[in-house]
Design an enzyme around this catalytic site. Structure first.
Site, PDB file in Angstrom:
ATOM      1  N   ARG A 196       6.687  30.853  65.894  1.00  9.73           N
ATOM      2  CA  ARG A 196       7.519  30.144  66.881  1.00  9.73           C
ATOM      3  C   ARG A 196       6.902  28.839  67.377  1.00  9.73           C
ATOM      4  NH1 ARG A 196      12.493  32.667  66.429  1.00  9.73           N
ATOM      5  NH2 ARG A 196      12.213  34.930  66.421  1.00  9.73           N
ATOM      6  N   LEU A 197       5.903  28.330  66.682  1.00  6.18           N
ATOM      7  CA  LEU A 197       5.310  27.055  67.079  1.00  6.18           C
ATOM      8  C   LEU A 197       6.076  25.934  66.363  1.00  6.18           C
ATOM      9  CD1 LEU A 197       2.954  26.306  68.980  1.00  6.18           C
ATOM     10  CD2 LEU A 197       1.548  25.963  66.927  1.00  6.18           C
TER      11      LEU A 197
END
Length: 231
Positions: free
Chosen positions: A210-211
């Site tokens: 999720r970066l």
């Protein structure tokens, strides 16, 4: 085959930086990818083309957000029918919910949600009607059945049943010689195009853990300025 941008892997990066999302691009989306005039157009064109090549259903579908006369937001999916340096174009009925919202608040947002590729592009800005010539040109490109349906439908207005809707469509079709007829079908007086003229464009690229990568372009005093945003 996915197309990368921005050169090779920068030095001194960790494994997380190398992890590609579902778009298959090893390189991380970067503000340097945005160039040209306007700087969003080339990359948007590449991503749209790749969505087509990936056989994503309705790759030109976009979620259109408007604001009604009472200030309540409203979203729905429409099809983008043009994109150039001036903005993105769609068509609808002027008396539809979309048209009523835009008459009261002529601003909107659109999102192209290419989820299968872990990519999104968001546009925000003012909305203006396209000229009648552009509406006529697009209308003539539409399939005859779509023309007849648009002429038959009082878009967004209630109707008693599916049977009643089909009967209206059949009456209109008979009036113009049917689906296989030769009689030209006029552009409805209450139907046409709108162009969203973007003042803000954001590209989103999914990454591991999720970066994600987010790069936003903002039009400030006539100049496009790019910035990386935290996910």
């Amino acid at each position: 085959m996915r197309v990368g941008y921005g050169g090779g892997i920068p030095p001194n990066v960790g494994d997380g930086d190398r992890a590609a999302g579902a778009d298959g691009v090893r390189d991380n989306l970067d503000p340097s990818w945005l160039r040209g005039d306007p700087p969003w157009l080339d990359l948007f064109g590449v991503w749209l083309r790749e969505a087509v090549e990936a056989r994503i259903p309705e790759p030109n579908a976009m979620v259109l957000g408007t604001v009604d006369p009472n200030g309540v937001p409203n979203t729905r999916t429409v099809l983008c029918k043009g994109a150039d340096a001036s903005g993105v174009v769609f068509f609808t009925g002027y008396d539809s919910d979309k048209g009523i919202d835009l008459a009261a608040n002529p601003v909107a947002s659109v999102t192209f949600p290419w989820i299968a590729l872990e990519r999104q592009v968001h546009f925000r800005g003012a909305v203006v009607p396209v000229g009648p010539e552009d509406t006529e040109t697009y209308w003539r490109m539409r399939p005859r059945g779509s023309q007849l349906s648009a002429l038959a439908s009082d878009q967004s207005r209630p109707i008693g049943s599916r049977h009643e809707l089909e009967a209206k469509a059949a009456d209109i079709a008979a009036r113009y010689g049917g689906l296989d007829g030769d009689d030209p079908i006029p552009v409805p007086a209450d139907w046409g195009g709108y162009r969203l003229e973007p003042a803000r464009v954001e590209f989103w690229q999914g990454r591991a853990n999720r970066l994600h990568n987010r790069v936003r372009l903002s039009l400030i005093d006539g100049i496009w300025q790019a910035a990386r945003l935290q996910p």
